[in-house]
Scaffold this motif. Structure first.
Motif, short mmCIF file in Angstrom:
data_model
loop_
_atom_site.label_atom_id
_atom_site.label_comp_id
_atom_site.label_asym_id
_atom_site.label_seq_id
_atom_site.Cartn_x
_atom_site.Cartn_y
_atom_site.Cartn_z
N ARG A 170 0.73 -1.16 0.16
CA ARG A 170 -0.44 0.18 -0.08
C ARG A 170 1.16 1.02 0.06
O ARG A 170 2.38 1.74 0.36
CB ARG A 170 -0.74 0.11 1.33
CG ARG A 170 -1.67 -0.55 1.85
CD ARG A 170 -2.74 -2.04 0.59
NE ARG A 170 -4.07 -0.83 0.93
CZ ARG A 170 -5.07 -0.88 0.48
NH1 ARG A 170 -5.08 -1.13 -0.32
NH2 ARG A 170 -5.99 0.46 0.48
N VAL A 171 0.34 2.29 -0.56
CA VAL A 171 1.34 3.42 -0.72
C VAL A 171 0.30 5.00 0.16
O VAL A 171 -0.43 4.84 -0.14
CB VAL A 171 1.54 4.00 -2.16
CG1 VAL A 171 2.84 5.37 -2.29
CG2 VAL A 171 1.66 3.14 -3.04
N VAL A 172 1.06 5.45 1.60
CA VAL A 172 0.93 6.46 1.95
C VAL A 172 1.88 7.85 0.92
O VAL A 172 3.02 7.19 1.26
CB VAL A 172 1.04 6.31 2.80
CG1 VAL A 172 0.86 8.20 3.80
CG2 VAL A 172 0.12 5.27 3.43
N VAL A 173 1.60 8.60 -0.36
CA VAL A 173 2.10 10.07 -0.25
C VAL A 173 2.36 10.69 0.49
O VAL A 173 0.81 11.18 1.44
CB VAL A 173 1.05 10.82 -1.14
CG1 VAL A 173 2.16 11.56 -1.81
CG2 VAL A 173 1.10 9.69 -2.03
N TYR A 174 2.85 11.31 1.40
CA TYR A 174 3.34 12.19 2.29
C TYR A 174 4.26 14.02 1.48
O TYR A 174 4.32 13.97 0.67
CB TYR A 174 4.86 11.39 3.17
CG TYR A 174 4.90 12.62 4.14
CD1 TYR A 174 4.46 12.80 5.62
CD2 TYR A 174 6.17 13.57 4.38
CE1 TYR A 174 4.80 13.47 6.37
CE2 TYR A 174 6.32 14.20 5.58
CZ TYR A 174 5.90 14.49 6.87
OH TYR A 174 5.81 15.32 7.52
N SER A 175 3.81 15.10 2.18
CA SER A 175 3.64 16.17 1.94
C SER A 175 3.54 16.73 0.73
O SER A 175 3.96 16.88 -0.42
CB SER A 175 5.20 16.34 2.52
OG SER A 175 5.68 18.35 1.87
N ILE A 176 2.01 16.39 0.55
CA ILE A 176 1.47 16.41 -1.17
C ILE A 176 0.84 18.14 -1.56
O ILE A 176 1.44 18.89 -0.49
CB ILE A 176 0.44 16.10 -1.59
CG1 ILE A 176 0.07 15.80 -3.15
CG2 ILE A 176 -0.80 16.55 -0.65
CD1 ILE A 176 -1.32 14.60 -3.37
N GLY A 177 1.16 18.74 -2.97
CA GLY A 177 1.74 20.02 -3.36
C GLY A 177 -0.02 20.84 -3.22
O GLY A 177 -0.47 20.13 -2.05
#
Length: 221
Positions: A80-87
């Motif tokens: 699974r993927v967690v995106v950190y600090s999206i713009g």
């Protein structure tokens, strides 16, 4: 169960910071870190992490393409993927969700939010930062998307309570908040979410939110 996590980000200070935050958790093991999307795929195949935490700026292969390749890899269980600090770009949120991310956090996310997102992702759930959830709702509303009429039959299979839960999810509420609003237990809410995913053939809450808008449920709400 110890959650195996791979950290990906272009900047060393971010990778080291995330590692330091996560390694203090007794149920989290950081298997490796990398600044390269291409290297991340290799590491994911070798180390088999449960969750990949990534930024969108990577060397060689950007974060969105990394998510696509990880979630479509048929060589074994996909992490699974967690995106950190999206713009700040709304389109980036949509692109990340369509690529298959299970969690999206903003740059001001704290340790608790990060760990919660990782645990939720490992459990097959999705977690959006409150600010991201609100932006997603606003973005859908601005698009004024026409309902997909082919989904009406599927919507008709939902019980009134399942529709309530789905609508509240689409508004960005977490299971705990939904339980309070509907005066039911959190376990009951999670059961409804599980059944919704099964009926609609969707893998996580992010896709449930998208379905609610595509089906026109939010217009009626």
């Amino acid at each position: 169960m110890v959650l195996r996590v791979l950290i990906c980000d272009k900047f060393l200070v971010v990778r080291n910071g995330l590692r330091a935050l996560l390694e203090s958790e007794p149920d989290v093991e950081v298997v490796d870190t990398t600044d390269s999307g291409t290297h991340a795929i290799m590491l994911a195949r070798m180390a088999r992490p449960h969750v990949v935490v990534t930024g969108l700026e990577l060397l060689g292969l950007n974060g969105v393409e990394l998510i696509r390749q990880l979630t479509k890899d048929d060589r074994g269980p996909a992490p699974r993927v967690v995106v950190y600090s999206i713009g700040d770009a709304d389109d980036a949120v949509s692109e990340v969700l369509h690529a298959g991310a299970s969690g999206i956090l903003t740059k001001d996310a704290g340790k608790g939010e990060l760990v919660s997102a990782i645990r939720a992702a490992a459990n097959g759930e999705a977690m959006l930062a409150p600010a991201v959830a609100q932006r997603l709702v606003d973005w859908f509303r601005r698009r004024d998307t026409q309902p997909d009429t082919t989904l009406r039959k599927v919507v008709g299979t939902l019980t009134p309570r399942e529709r309530e839960v789905l609508l509240l999810l689409a508004e960005g509420m977490q299971p705990e908040d939904i339980a309070v609003k509907l005066y039911i237990g959190v376990t009951t809410v999670r059961t409804h979410i599980y059944r919704l995913r099964g009926k609609l053939d969707l893998k996580d809450r992010a896709q449930l939110v998208s379905f609610a808008y595509r089906a026109g449920l939010m217009r009626s709400a």
